[in-house]
Design an enzyme around this catalytic site. Structure first.
Site, mmCIF file in Angstrom:
data_model
loop_
_atom_site.group_PDB
_atom_site.id
_atom_site.type_symbol
_atom_site.label_atom_id
_atom_site.label_comp_id
_atom_site.label_asym_id
_atom_site.label_seq_id
_atom_site.Cartn_x
_atom_site.Cartn_y
_atom_site.Cartn_z
ATOM 1 N N GLY A 13 0.810 -1.212 0.000
ATOM 2 C CA GLY A 13 0.000 0.000 0.000
ATOM 3 C C GLY A 13 0.840 1.257 0.000
ATOM 4 C CD GLN A 14 -1.821 6.017 -1.663
ATOM 5 O OE1 GLN A 14 -1.567 6.895 -2.467
ATOM 6 N NE2 GLN A 14 -2.889 6.070 -0.883
ATOM 7 C CG ASP A 41 -7.046 -13.450 4.555
ATOM 8 O OD1 ASP A 41 -7.361 -12.238 4.605
ATOM 9 O OD2 ASP A 41 -7.862 -14.358 4.329
ATOM 10 C CB ALA A 65 -6.645 -0.006 6.357
ATOM 11 C CE1 TYR A 66 -13.291 -4.310 1.901
ATOM 12 C CE2 TYR A 66 -13.893 -1.997 2.086
ATOM 13 C CZ TYR A 66 -14.077 -3.241 1.522
ATOM 14 O OH TYR A 66 -15.052 -3.426 0.573
ATOM 15 C CB THR A 106 -9.243 7.227 8.999
ATOM 16 O OG1 THR A 106 -9.868 8.153 8.104
ATOM 17 C CG2 THR A 106 -10.340 6.458 9.706
ATOM 18 C CE1 TYR A 130 -11.113 3.149 5.969
ATOM 19 C CE2 TYR A 130 -11.717 5.454 6.156
ATOM 20 C CZ TYR A 130 -10.745 4.474 6.127
ATOM 21 O OH TYR A 130 -9.429 4.820 6.252
ATOM 22 C CD1 TRP A 155 -8.950 13.603 3.553
ATOM 23 C CD2 TRP A 155 -8.639 15.441 2.324
ATOM 24 N NE1 TRP A 155 -10.084 14.379 3.666
ATOM 25 C CE2 TRP A 155 -9.916 15.512 2.918
ATOM 26 C CE3 TRP A 155 -8.223 16.506 1.524
ATOM 27 C CZ2 TRP A 155 -10.794 16.594 2.721
ATOM 28 C CZ3 TRP A 155 -9.082 17.578 1.328
ATOM 29 C CH2 TRP A 155 -10.358 17.615 1.906
#
Length: 316
Positions: A13-14, A41, A65-66, A106, A130, A155
């Protein structure tokens, strides 16, 4: 000195990718175990427990994360498994072996109704699935009593991965005019800065898991300042034009701000996502860069990496 063992999730991921790059560039006293999705998983509690028990890390870093905000509304079971259940399992296993956990959350844990920037001690009140699953992940970690940092950010964007900066570039390259939500405010935050700040937080003579134990808690980590999605898109378009990147957009005035009510379909999103980062700055002596200086630096990377100044289009 014994090498610090780090178990890193979400390395594709980022944020996870930036951590992997930085940790591998650090001295040999860092040993990184970074299983990919096929190897771990995050929706499988037993697989998580086995991964921690096998790695025996000093520190667990969990950017996994989802993050599909829209899809989470209809896929709440999977979102809950990855965002709510998995962090609790990681924290339980960390406590068993005396490890520490660095977990990312978040701005969406808040409802966005507060007029100013949110501080860490304000009540959470998510308005979508979320946000609710991320809030539940925070609570699950705290309930274990494990040493932890919960770092709320907002963001997020980066050179690699999908994000709004890339969406804004494609819009400027493909449309003569377009509309963007103008009444949601927050701080675009570069994944590179997130990883760099965390590495600074962990560094020093008494760094690593000992520092997490000494400063355990929740912190906000976003770029300084704030903007709207419209302001963000306008900044990207303006800088593309200034750097000679060919765009179809006729002018900045052709980016029209519209209210969130223009898009009444679920999920609801907070209008105010601004997070106060004073606690992190006071505790660790770190001053965070402004959102626009970071955004410009990342945009320059994207332009060079994809050859946008040579007339190439940003790939989907």
């Amino acid at each position: 000195m014994k090498a610090m063992r780090i178990l890193l999730t979400g390395a594709s991921g980022q944020v996870g990718g930036e951590f992997l790059r930085r940790l591998r560039a650090m001295p040999n006293r860092i040993e990184v175990i970074a299983p990919n999705r096929a190897q771990l998983d995050m929706a499988d509690p037993q697989a998580i427990r086995q991964a921690v028990q096998a790695a025996k890390p000093d520190l667990i870093i969990n950017p996994a994360a989802y993050t599909a905000v829209v899809k989470a509304e209809s896929d709440s079971a999977l979102a809950c498994a990855i965002n709510a259940d998995a962090p609790g399992v990681l924290a339980e296993e960390a406590k068993k072996i005396g490890a520490a956990l660095l977990h990312f959350s978040t701005d969406y844990v808040f409802d966005g109704s507060h007029a100013g920037a949110y501080t860490e001690d304000m009540p959470t009140c998510p308005v979508n699935v979320y946000g609710a699953t991320k809030r539940d992940g925070e609570l699950a970690i705290a309930a274990t009593g494990a040493a932890h940092w919960i770092l709320r950010t907002s963001w997020v964007y980066n050179l690699h991965g999908g994000n709004f900066m890339k969406t804004a570039i494609r819009l400027a390259q493909q449309k003569e005019a377009y509309t963007i939500v103008g009444d949601q405010f927050g701080a675009p935050t570069w994944a590179s800065t997130i990883a760099a700040v965390c590495c600074r937080m962990l560094a020093g003579e008494h760094g690593g898991k000992e520092r997490v134990h000494a400063t355990s808690g929740t912190y906000h980590l976003t770029a300084a300042g704030a903007t709207s999605w419209h302001g963000y898109a306008s900044m990207v378009a303006r800088e593309l034009m200034a750097r000679g990147v060919p765009v179809k957009l006729k002018g900045l005035e052709q980016i029209t701000p519209v209210p969130t009510s223009t898009y009444p379909t679920p999920p609801q999103r907070p209008l105010n996502s601004r997070l106060a980062c004073g606690k992190l700055e006071r505790t660790f002596g770190i001053t965070l860069p402004t959102w626009d200086e970071d955004a410009l630096a990342c945009l320059q990377q994207i332009i060079a990496h994809y050859g946008l100044d040579q007339g190439k289009l940003l790939p989907d």
